[in-house]
Scaffold this motif. Structure first.
Motif, PDB file in Angstrom:
ATOM      1  N   LYS A 167       0.757  -1.244  -0.074  1.00 23.86           N
ATOM      2  CA  LYS A 167       0.190   0.037  -0.013  1.00 23.86           C
ATOM      3  C   LYS A 167       0.785   1.083   0.067  1.00 23.86           C
ATOM      4  N   THR A 168       2.033   1.271   0.924  1.00 28.14           N
ATOM      5  CA  THR A 168       2.787   2.531   0.807  1.00 28.14           C
ATOM      6  C   THR A 168       3.370   2.637  -0.504  1.00 28.14           C
ATOM      7  N   PHE A 169       4.045   1.547  -1.023  1.00 31.73           N
ATOM      8  CA  PHE A 169       4.682   1.478  -2.368  1.00 31.73           C
ATOM      9  C   PHE A 169       3.897   2.322  -3.541  1.00 31.73           C
ATOM     10  N   VAL A 170       2.462   1.452  -3.682  1.00 32.11           N
ATOM     11  CA  VAL A 170       1.816   2.066  -4.567  1.00 32.11           C
ATOM     12  C   VAL A 170       1.124   3.563  -4.681  1.00 32.11           C
ATOM     13  N   ASN A 171       0.929   3.820  -3.183  1.00 34.07           N
ATOM     14  CA  ASN A 171       0.466   5.208  -2.601  1.00 34.07           C
ATOM     15  C   ASN A 171       1.959   6.166  -3.177  1.00 34.07           C
ATOM     16  N   LEU A 218      -3.801  -1.545  -4.976  1.00 41.48           N
ATOM     17  CA  LEU A 218      -4.250  -0.912  -6.282  1.00 41.48           C
ATOM     18  C   LEU A 218      -5.752  -0.302  -6.020  1.00 41.48           C
ATOM     19  N   ALA A 219      -6.456  -1.173  -5.096  1.00 41.17           N
ATOM     20  CA  ALA A 219      -7.917  -0.732  -4.931  1.00 41.17           C
ATOM     21  C   ALA A 219      -7.920   0.635  -4.175  1.00 41.17           C
ATOM     22  N   LYS A 247       4.541   5.740  -5.364  1.00 46.56           N
ATOM     23  CA  LYS A 247       5.014   5.776  -6.500  1.00 46.56           C
ATOM     24  C   LYS A 247       3.717   6.524  -7.428  1.00 46.56           C
ATOM     25  N   PHE A 248       2.581   6.328  -7.216  1.00 45.95           N
ATOM     26  CA  PHE A 248       1.483   6.810  -7.932  1.00 45.95           C
ATOM     27  C   PHE A 248       1.598   8.378  -7.768  1.00 45.95           C
ATOM     28  N   LYS A 249       1.729   8.917  -6.500  1.00 42.89           N
ATOM     29  CA  LYS A 249       1.832  10.235  -6.144  1.00 42.89           C
ATOM     30  C   LYS A 249       2.703  10.900  -6.563  1.00 42.89           C
ATOM     31  N   ILE A 250       3.944  10.361  -6.372  1.00 44.01           N
ATOM     32  CA  ILE A 250       5.300  11.099  -6.615  1.00 44.01           C
ATOM     33  C   ILE A 250       5.650  10.880  -7.999  1.00 44.01           C
ATOM     34  N   LYS A 251       5.763   9.743  -8.326  1.00 44.39           N
ATOM     35  CA  LYS A 251       6.440   9.300  -9.643  1.00 44.39           C
ATOM     36  C   LYS A 251       5.206   9.343 -10.778  1.00 44.39           C
ATOM     37  N   ARG A 252       4.280   9.327 -10.425  1.00 48.29           N
ATOM     38  CA  ARG A 252       3.047   9.358 -11.536  1.00 48.29           C
ATOM     39  C   ARG A 252       3.046   8.123 -12.144  1.00 48.29           C
ATOM     40  N   TRP A 253       3.177   6.950 -11.656  1.00 50.64           N
ATOM     41  CA  TRP A 253       3.058   5.788 -12.306  1.00 50.64           C
ATOM     42  C   TRP A 253       1.691   4.999 -12.388  1.00 50.64           C
ATOM     43  N   GLY A 254       1.541   4.530 -14.066  1.00 47.85           N
ATOM     44  CA  GLY A 254       0.192   3.830 -13.841  1.00 47.85           C
ATOM     45  C   GLY A 254       0.359   2.321 -13.330  1.00 47.85           C
ATOM     46  N   ARG A 255      -0.847   1.955 -13.374  1.00 48.10           N
ATOM     47  CA  ARG A 255      -1.260   0.315 -12.958  1.00 48.10           C
ATOM     48  C   ARG A 255      -0.203  -0.597 -13.311  1.00 48.10           C
ATOM     49  N   ASN A 256      -0.182  -0.609 -14.735  1.00 49.84           N
ATOM     50  CA  ASN A 256       0.917  -1.623 -15.105  1.00 49.84           C
ATOM     51  C   ASN A 256       2.303  -1.615 -14.562  1.00 49.84           C
ATOM     52  N   LEU A 312       3.053  -0.210 -11.776  1.00 53.83           N
ATOM     53  CA  LEU A 312       2.857  -0.689 -10.239  1.00 53.83           C
ATOM     54  C   LEU A 312       2.774  -2.048 -10.139  1.00 53.83           C
ATOM     55  N   ILE A 313       1.947  -2.703 -10.964  1.00 58.32           N
ATOM     56  CA  ILE A 313       2.177  -4.251 -10.774  1.00 58.32           C
ATOM     57  C   ILE A 313       3.442  -4.960 -11.101  1.00 58.32           C
ATOM     58  N   TYR A 314       3.850  -4.424 -12.113  1.00 63.48           N
ATOM     59  CA  TYR A 314       5.311  -4.880 -12.740  1.00 63.48           C
ATOM     60  C   TYR A 314       6.530  -4.707 -11.456  1.00 63.48           C
ATOM     61  N   GLU A 315       6.617  -3.663 -10.928  1.00 58.53           N
ATOM     62  CA  GLU A 315       7.422  -3.340  -9.975  1.00 58.53           C
ATOM     63  C   GLU A 315       7.267  -4.269  -8.682  1.00 58.53           C
ATOM     64  N   LEU A 316       5.988  -4.467  -8.400  1.00 57.49           N
ATOM     65  CA  LEU A 316       5.372  -5.036  -7.103  1.00 57.49           C
ATOM     66  C   LEU A 316       5.833  -6.646  -7.472  1.00 57.49           C
ATOM     67  N   ASN A 317       5.623  -7.140  -8.678  1.00 55.70           N
ATOM     68  CA  ASN A 317       5.757  -8.444  -8.781  1.00 55.70           C
ATOM     69  C   ASN A 317       7.363  -8.671  -8.981  1.00 55.70           C
ATOM     70  N   LYS A 318       8.191  -7.878  -9.214  1.00 56.36           N
ATOM     71  CA  LYS A 318       9.587  -7.922  -9.279  1.00 56.36           C
ATOM     72  C   LYS A 318      10.086  -8.161  -7.932  1.00 56.36           C
ATOM     73  N   LYS A 319       9.286  -7.576  -6.850  1.00 58.36           N
ATOM     74  CA  LYS A 319       9.719  -7.717  -5.105  1.00 58.36           C
ATOM     75  C   LYS A 319       8.948  -8.816  -4.590  1.00 58.36           C
ATOM     76  N   ASP A 320       8.271  -9.681  -5.482  1.00 55.76           N
ATOM     77  CA  ASP A 320       7.765 -10.861  -5.020  1.00 55.76           C
ATOM     78  C   ASP A 320       6.515 -10.643  -4.030  1.00 55.76           C
ATOM     79  N   ILE A 321       5.721  -9.469  -4.261  1.00 58.99           N
ATOM     80  CA  ILE A 321       4.532  -9.491  -3.851  1.00 58.99           C
ATOM     81  C   ILE A 321       3.456 -10.064  -4.089  1.00 58.99           C
ATOM     82  N   GLY A 322       2.698 -10.726  -3.331  1.00 60.84           N
ATOM     83  CA  GLY A 322       1.487 -11.722  -3.712  1.00 60.84           C
ATOM     84  C   GLY A 322       0.366 -10.834  -4.401  1.00 60.84           C
TER      85      GLY A 322
END
Length: 157
Positions: A64-68, A99-100, A70-79, A81-91
Protein backbone atom coordinates in the motif's frame (compact mmCIF):
# COMPACT_ATOMS: atom_id res chain seq x y z
CA UNK A 1 43.87 -6.98 5.51
CA UNK A 2 40.09 -6.56 5.20
CA UNK A 3 37.92 -8.79 7.35
CA UNK A 4 34.17 -8.94 6.96
CA UNK A 5 32.06 -7.83 9.91
CA UNK A 6 30.12 -10.58 11.62
CA UNK A 7 26.94 -10.13 13.62
CA UNK A 8 25.36 -12.09 16.43
CA UNK A 9 21.70 -12.98 16.08
CA UNK A 10 20.74 -10.22 18.54
CA UNK A 11 22.88 -7.58 16.79
CA UNK A 12 21.47 -8.49 13.38
CA UNK A 13 17.92 -8.48 14.74
CA UNK A 14 18.35 -5.00 16.24
CA UNK A 15 19.95 -3.73 13.03
CA UNK A 16 17.07 -5.09 10.93
CA UNK A 17 14.45 -3.71 13.33
CA UNK A 18 15.95 -0.27 12.74
CA UNK A 19 16.18 -0.95 8.99
CA UNK A 20 12.47 -1.83 8.84
CA UNK A 21 11.36 0.94 11.21
CA UNK A 22 13.10 3.58 9.09
CA UNK A 23 11.14 2.72 5.94
CA UNK A 24 8.64 0.08 4.83
CA UNK A 25 10.45 -2.95 3.45
CA UNK A 26 9.42 -6.09 1.61
CA UNK A 27 10.59 -9.59 2.51
CA UNK A 28 12.96 -9.64 -0.47
CA UNK A 29 14.79 -6.47 0.62
CA UNK A 30 15.18 -7.79 4.18
CA UNK A 31 16.46 -11.15 2.95
CA UNK A 32 19.02 -9.43 0.66
CA UNK A 33 20.16 -7.18 3.51
CA UNK A 34 20.68 -10.19 5.78
CA UNK A 35 22.53 -12.09 3.06
CA UNK A 36 24.73 -9.04 2.62
CA UNK A 37 25.46 -9.21 6.35
CA UNK A 38 26.68 -12.82 5.78
CA UNK A 39 23.99 -14.37 7.97
CA UNK A 40 23.30 -18.10 7.62
CA UNK A 41 19.91 -19.17 6.19
CA UNK A 42 18.62 -20.42 9.58
CA UNK A 43 19.40 -17.06 11.19
CA UNK A 44 17.78 -15.21 8.29
CA UNK A 45 14.58 -17.20 8.78
CA UNK A 46 14.59 -16.59 12.54
CA UNK A 47 15.07 -12.84 12.10
CA UNK A 48 12.35 -12.57 9.44
CA UNK A 49 9.91 -14.46 11.70
CA UNK A 50 10.80 -12.09 14.57
CA UNK A 51 10.24 -9.03 12.34
CA UNK A 52 6.88 -10.38 11.16
CA UNK A 53 5.77 -11.26 14.68
CA UNK A 54 6.64 -7.79 16.00
CA UNK A 55 5.07 -6.04 12.98
CA UNK A 56 8.30 -4.53 11.65
CA UNK A 57 7.68 -6.37 8.39
CA UNK A 58 4.25 -6.39 6.77
CA UNK A 59 3.87 -7.08 3.08
CA UNK A 60 0.33 -5.67 2.83
CA UNK A 61 1.43 -2.40 4.44
CA UNK A 62 4.51 -2.30 2.19
CA UNK A 63 2.42 -2.77 -0.97
CA UNK A 64 0.00 0.00 0.00
CA UNK A 65 2.81 2.42 0.86
CA UNK A 66 4.72 1.56 -2.32
CA UNK A 67 1.67 2.05 -4.57
CA UNK A 68 0.65 5.27 -2.85
CA UNK A 69 4.13 6.77 -3.07
CA UNK A 70 4.94 5.78 -6.65
CA UNK A 71 1.51 6.85 -7.89
CA UNK A 72 1.53 10.24 -6.16
CA UNK A 73 5.20 11.14 -6.57
CA UNK A 74 6.39 9.36 -9.71
CA UNK A 75 2.99 9.32 -11.44
CA UNK A 76 3.17 5.61 -12.33
CA UNK A 77 0.19 3.82 -13.85
CA UNK A 78 -1.26 0.47 -12.74
CA UNK A 79 0.79 -1.62 -15.17
CA UNK A 80 4.11 -0.27 -13.90
CA UNK A 81 3.01 -0.59 -10.28
CA UNK A 82 2.02 -4.23 -10.80
CA UNK A 83 5.27 -4.96 -12.64
CA UNK A 84 7.45 -3.42 -9.91
CA UNK A 85 5.57 -5.17 -7.10
CA UNK A 86 5.85 -8.50 -8.92
CA UNK A 87 9.62 -7.93 -9.16
CA UNK A 88 9.62 -7.62 -5.36
CA UNK A 89 7.72 -10.94 -4.99
CA UNK A 90 4.61 -9.33 -3.52
CA UNK A 91 1.51 -11.56 -3.60
CA UNK A 92 -1.38 -10.90 -5.99
CA UNK A 93 -3.83 -10.34 -3.12
CA UNK A 94 -1.65 -7.60 -1.61
CA UNK A 95 -1.10 -6.00 -5.03
CA UNK A 96 -4.84 -5.91 -5.74
CA UNK A 97 -5.62 -4.47 -2.28
CA UNK A 98 -3.00 -1.77 -2.75
CA UNK A 99 -4.25 -0.84 -6.23
CA UNK A 100 -7.84 -0.71 -4.96
CA UNK A 101 -6.81 2.18 -2.70
CA UNK A 102 -6.28 4.45 -5.73
CA UNK A 103 -9.48 6.37 -6.44
CA UNK A 104 -10.49 6.06 -10.11
CA UNK A 105 -11.18 9.80 -10.34
CA UNK A 106 -7.69 10.59 -8.98
CA UNK A 107 -6.19 8.03 -11.36
CA UNK A 108 -7.77 9.61 -14.44
CA UNK A 109 -7.00 13.15 -13.22
CA UNK A 110 -3.31 12.34 -12.68
CA UNK A 111 -3.16 10.63 -16.07
CA UNK A 112 -4.75 13.59 -17.87
CA UNK A 113 -2.48 16.14 -16.16
CA UNK A 114 0.62 14.07 -16.89
CA UNK A 115 -0.34 13.54 -20.55
CA UNK A 116 -1.13 17.20 -21.13
CA UNK A 117 2.04 18.40 -19.43
CA UNK A 118 4.20 15.98 -21.43
CA UNK A 119 2.43 16.78 -24.72
CA UNK A 120 3.11 20.49 -24.19
CA UNK A 121 6.77 19.86 -23.39
CA UNK A 122 7.56 17.78 -26.50
CA UNK A 123 9.33 20.04 -29.00
CA UNK A 124 8.70 17.94 -32.10
CA UNK A 125 7.17 19.43 -35.24
CA UNK A 126 6.28 16.15 -36.94
CA UNK A 127 2.83 15.16 -35.62
CA UNK A 128 3.48 11.41 -35.88
CA UNK A 129 6.82 11.59 -34.07
CA UNK A 130 5.33 13.81 -31.38
CA UNK A 131 2.44 11.39 -30.86
CA UNK A 132 4.87 8.45 -30.69
CA UNK A 133 7.02 10.21 -28.09
CA UNK A 134 3.97 10.90 -25.93
CA UNK A 135 2.71 7.32 -26.29
CA UNK A 136 6.12 5.82 -25.47
CA UNK A 137 6.47 8.06 -22.41
CA UNK A 138 3.04 7.17 -21.02
CA UNK A 139 3.38 3.44 -21.73
CA UNK A 140 6.79 3.38 -20.02
CA UNK A 141 5.18 4.97 -16.98
CA UNK A 142 2.74 2.06 -16.89
CA UNK A 143 -0.50 3.64 -18.04
CA UNK A 144 -3.03 1.41 -19.80
CA UNK A 145 -2.70 1.39 -23.57
CA UNK A 146 -6.36 2.21 -24.31
CA UNK A 147 -6.08 5.38 -22.17
CA UNK A 148 -2.74 6.30 -23.73
CA UNK A 149 -3.84 5.95 -27.36
CA UNK A 150 -7.13 7.79 -26.80
CA UNK A 151 -5.36 10.67 -25.05
CA UNK A 152 -2.56 10.87 -27.62
CA UNK A 153 -5.07 11.09 -30.47
CA UNK A 154 -7.07 13.71 -28.57
CA UNK A 155 -4.08 15.92 -27.69
CA UNK A 156 -2.00 15.64 -30.87
CA UNK A 157 -3.84 16.09 -34.14
Amino acid sequence: MYSKKTYTLEEATKKLEHYCAYQERCHQEVRKKLEGMHMIPEAIDLIIVHLLKHNFLNEERFAKTFVNGKFKIKRWGRNRLIYELNKKDIGKVNINQALAEIESTDYIEVFNNLAEKKANSIKETNVYKKRKKLIDYLLYRGWESHLVYEKANELIK
